[in-house]
Each structure stands twice: as structure tokens, then as C-alpha cells.
Scaffold this motif. Structure first.
Motif, short mmCIF file in Angstrom:
data_model
loop_
_atom_site.label_atom_id
_atom_site.label_comp_id
_atom_site.label_asym_id
_atom_site.label_seq_id
_atom_site.Cartn_x
_atom_site.Cartn_y
_atom_site.Cartn_z
N VAL A 175 0.83 -1.21 0.00
CA VAL A 175 0.00 0.00 0.00
C VAL A 175 0.86 1.26 0.00
O VAL A 175 0.63 2.19 -0.79
N LEU A 206 1.67 4.24 -3.13
CA LEU A 206 1.34 5.66 -3.12
C LEU A 206 2.19 6.43 -4.12
O LEU A 206 1.76 7.45 -4.67
N ALA A 235 0.99 7.40 -7.62
CA ALA A 235 0.10 8.55 -7.83
C ALA A 235 0.83 9.74 -8.42
O ALA A 235 0.20 10.67 -8.93
N TYR A 241 -1.64 8.64 8.24
CA TYR A 241 -2.45 7.71 7.45
C TYR A 241 -3.89 8.21 7.37
O TYR A 241 -4.55 8.09 6.33
N LEU A 293 -3.95 10.90 4.81
CA LEU A 293 -3.91 10.29 3.48
C LEU A 293 -5.29 9.82 3.04
O LEU A 293 -5.71 10.07 1.90
N ARG A 294 -6.03 9.18 3.95
CA ARG A 294 -7.33 8.61 3.59
C ARG A 294 -8.45 9.64 3.60
O ARG A 294 -9.57 9.34 3.19
N THR A 337 -11.03 11.65 -0.66
CA THR A 337 -11.81 10.58 -1.31
C THR A 337 -12.37 10.99 -2.67
O THR A 337 -12.89 10.14 -3.40
N ASP A 371 -11.76 13.28 -6.40
CA ASP A 371 -10.84 14.02 -7.27
C ASP A 371 -11.19 15.50 -7.25
O ASP A 371 -12.36 15.87 -7.11
N LYS A 375 -6.01 10.34 -4.87
CA LYS A 375 -4.86 9.62 -4.35
C LYS A 375 -3.63 10.52 -4.28
O LYS A 375 -2.89 10.51 -3.29
N GLY A 433 -4.00 13.04 -1.49
CA GLY A 433 -3.75 12.39 -0.21
C GLY A 433 -2.27 12.22 0.07
O GLY A 433 -1.80 12.47 1.19
N VAL A 434 -1.52 11.82 -0.95
CA VAL A 434 -0.07 11.65 -0.79
C VAL A 434 0.59 12.99 -0.49
O VAL A 434 1.44 13.09 0.41
#
Length: 426
Positions: free
Chosen positions: A163, A167, A170, A298, A301-302, A305, A307, A314, A317-318
């Protein structure tokens, strides 16, 4: 920082005189952690956590070297070598549990150390370089801890590696080639395990080098203190030895009790149950989660959700996950308040308390399943986290009216008695 009244190293034994002329190591130690290093007399117990962080680093290096003697970075036997160390090697169980729980202890100490810096303005001039090097140390710790978590090659080790390295995909254009370069292939396997083991073994020594620079940078302006004012006279300081060596000794005793309680009575409490199952690329865990000290980042990051125009969720989030730490680099310039210590900043105190609560919420959400209401709570907490540093802190520092500062460090300790304030330290 060398003050005019600090004791000077004067060797009396002929051998020590000879040594001092050719390799002044005793003088260096004396001036760094001995009677020749003067520190503010009002340091509270939050200043013990810097020393405890150094102790944790030494524990991790020593136990890690012993663990490496019995570990094989091969996906076929990596899990078994850890079990072999725990079950068959003399005192191997102690090394394994001391190393695993030592990582958690290290992060507990570092988080308290960082938030002490937030509250007391340890990032302000003239200690910007001390702070910047500290952030570098934290980033190196995060990388080292992630790679170490992969080495047992349990279920959570494998899927965590998949996982987290995923990342990088992305990143536009170079993401997938970068991910393949990191792993040495298309998925975590022998190549990735060898690379992570090599870097996990190497990085603690890099951290040790940066810690030396961190301490060196600290000794130039001298230690900060809870009042945030600089040393004005001899009465404001005491020698590091014996006063703060004794205080650090007491802190080591408390730390050792808590640390040993975890190692001997709850060694697996902080470990994820799935990581005691050998890695299986064909069986995805129901809930992939990193170690607890990664949870707030984390959660950030999550939190993304959807775009945003042409930017994938994603990637946002990174960027937010890394930005949550990188924003600390700019703290010396974001907080423009002339007062360092939060103890004299009434409005700042409230927002700092909210930040602590916000961080605890992110910790909780990072370890919770990726479902509602935790996703929405993570989004709100992430928004406040960045707002605190990028919006609230600059505004508060510009409009806040701080409380009156004491005239000197001595006055903050002994009160406004002029005779006591002018009395030189023993």
C-alpha cells in the motif's frame, strides 16, 4: 553555548594533559554534557525528553544489530528467522521485544518532544537550525520505522509495503517507474525485502549523525527554556552536571519502568495480530493499517476521497500526508510572535490545546476502518491540522497581546526579590 562564567576544563593528571593536547575528547565531553555546559535553571521535565530520545536511539541500534545477526532477508525464511530468534536464540526474545517496543517508545518520546517545541516556541530564532534538523530526524525515523515494519514479513508487513509503496504511483509521469525502482520489481518480493533491510540497518547511523548535528546546533545558542527569554546573568544558569544529569537520571528511571513493563508483561500489545501470520500475497487482510505511530498521517492520506478537477484524490492524499510533516519546516517563519513561550500567550494556548485534541482524533481515525463516520472525522481533523499552521498560527501571532514576561530566568524561578535575583549561582 559558552558563557564567561562557565567552568573551564583544566586537566591535572599528566596523562590527561597529554591527551588534551593531542585529542581533546575529554574537553569536548566536559563542555558538551559536563560542568562546562551551562543551561537555564528553570528547565522543566519536558526538557528530559530530548535526552530520552537519544537513549531510545542507542537502544534501537544495539538491539537492532543483535537482531540482524540472526535475520535473513529472504521472503522464504524471513518470518521464520524472527520466530527462531524469539524461540531458540539465547535472550533472543528480549532483543526482539525490546526492539519492537523500543520503536514505539522512541515515537512516544519524540512526539512529546515535538509538541513541547510547538508550545514553547523552540523553533524560533536563534534556534531555527536546531528545529530544522529535528524535523529531518523525524522524517528519517519515519522511513526507518516503515522499512523495519516490513522485515518480519507477516501479513501486515507485506500489505503495508504494497500500500505505502503504491502511493508513489500517484505521482504523474514518474510514479510507476519510481515505485518499481523502490521495490526492485512490480510487487514486494525478495528484492524489496533486501533493499528495505539494507536501508533499515543503515538509516539509524544516518540518524545518529544528524543527531550529532542537532546537538551541535543546540550548543551554539544554548538551550531554550519555559519562559522563552535568553540568559542574562550567571544566576540564570546552572551547570549541566550534576544538576540536569541527576534530573535526566530520574527521567531514565521512570522511562525504564514503563519500557520494561511493556517488554516483559505486554510485548505484543502494540503489534497487529495479522503480522503474526506469514505473508500471503493471495490473501488481503480485512483492514490494512500501519503501526500506531503512523496513524495521524495515514488518516490524512485517507481523508481525500474525491478528485479535485484534474488532480486525483490519491495524489492529493499523498501530497497532504507528506505536507503534514513538511509544514513544520516553515514554522519559524509562520509564527511571527515576538514571544517564544506559549505560557505567556493566552490565545495561542487555546489553539494549541485544540491542536493536541485534533492530533489525538487523527491518531484514532488512522487506526479505525476506512468507513463512516471515521472518514468524515478525518477530513475535518485534517482541515483543522493544516489550518492551524497555515492560517490560525500566523493570524494569532499577529493580533495576540502576550502577557508580560519576567525580567530574567532567575526572576521566573525565585520571584521578584532583587537580592535573590542578583545572587550568583553556586
Amino acid at each position: 553555548m559558552s558563557f564567561p562564567w562557565a567552568k573551564q576544563y583544566t586537566p591535572s593528571h599528566p596523562f590527561m594533559k597529554w591527551m588534551d593536547e593531542r585529542l581533546p575528547l575529554p574537553r569536548l565531553v566536559y563542555n558538551a554534557v559536563g560542568s562546562g555546559y551551562e543551561v537555564p535553571r528553570n528547565l522543566n521535565y519536558f526538557w528530559n525528553f530530548g535526552f530520552l530520545a537519544g537513549l531510545c536511539l542507542v537502544l534501537q541500534i544495539v538491539t537492532g544489530i543483535v537482531m540482524a545477526m540472526h535475520y535473513a532477508a529472504n521472503t522464504e525464511v524471513a518470518f521464520d528467522t524472527i520466530e527462531h530468534t524469539v524461540r531458540d536464540v539465547n535472550w533472543g526474545w528480549l532483543m526482539r521485544y525490546a526492539h519492537a517496543n523500543g520503536a514505539s517508545a522512541f515515537f512516544v518520546v519524540i512526539y512529546i518532544h515535538i509538541f513541547r517545541g510547538f508550545f514553547y516556541g523552540s523553533y524560533k530564532a536563534p534556534r531555527e537550525m536546531v528545529w530544522l534538523l529535528g524535523v529531518v530526524i523525524f522524517l528519517l525515523m519515519m522511513a526507518t520505522a516503515f522499512m523495519g515494519y516490513v522485515l518480519p514479513w507477516g501479513q501486515m508487513s507485506f500489505w503495508g509495503a504494497k500500500v505505502i509503496t503504491g502511493l508513489f504511483s500517484a505521482i504523474p509521469f514518474v510514479g510507476e517507474p519510481l515505485q518499481q525502482w523502490l521495490l526492485g520489481g512490480f510487487a514486494p518480493d525478495n528484492a524489496a525485502l533486501n533493499r528495505f533491510f539494507s536501508l533499515h540497518y543503515l538509516l539509524p547511523f544516518v540518524i545518529l549523525g544528524v543527531v550529532i548535528l542537532h546537538i551541535w546546533a543546540l550548543h551554539i545558542p544554548g538551550s531554550s527554556n519555559p519562559t522563552g527569554i535568553e540568559v542574562k546573568s550567571e544566576s540564570d544558569t546552572v551547570p549541566f552536571y550534576p544538576y540536569y544529569v541527576a534530573k535526566d537520571g530520574w527521567a531514565i528511571g521512570v522511562f525504564a519502568i514503563l519500557y520494561c513493563a511493556m517488554v516483559f508483561f505486554a510485548p505484543n500489545y502494540l503489534g497487529h495480530p495479522d503480522n503474526y501470520i506469514p505473508a500471503n500475497p493471495m490473501s488481503t487482510p480485512a483492514h490494512i493499517v500501519p503501526e500506531w505511530y503512523f496513524w495521524p498521517f495515514y488518516a490524512i492520506l485517507r481523508a481525500f476521497t474525491q478528485d479535485f478537477f484534474f488532480i486525483p484524490a490519491k495524489l492529493m492524499g499523498v501530497l497532504a500526508m507528506f505536507g503534514a510533516i513538511l509544514v513544520w519546516f516553515f514554522l519559524p517563519w509562520l509564527d511571527k510572535s515576538p514571544v517564544r513561550s506559549g505560557a505567556f500567550r493566552p490565545v495561542f494556548k487555546w489553539f494549541f490545546a485544540i491542536l493536541v485534541v485534533d492530533m489525538l482524533v487523527l491518531f484514532y481515525c488512522g487506526g479505525a476502518p476506512a468507513e463512516e463516520p471515521f472518514v468524515m472525522i478525518s477530513q475535518l481533523a485534517s482541515f483543522y491540522y493544516f489550518a492551524h499552521f497555515l492560517i490560525i498560527l500566523p493570524i494569532v501571532s499577529a493580533i495576540e497581546k502576550p502577557k508580560a514576561l519576567p525580567f530574567s530566568i532567575t526572576e521566573s524561578v525565585l520571584g521578584k526579590d532583587e537580592d535573590a535575583a542578583l545572587e550568583p549561582s553556586a
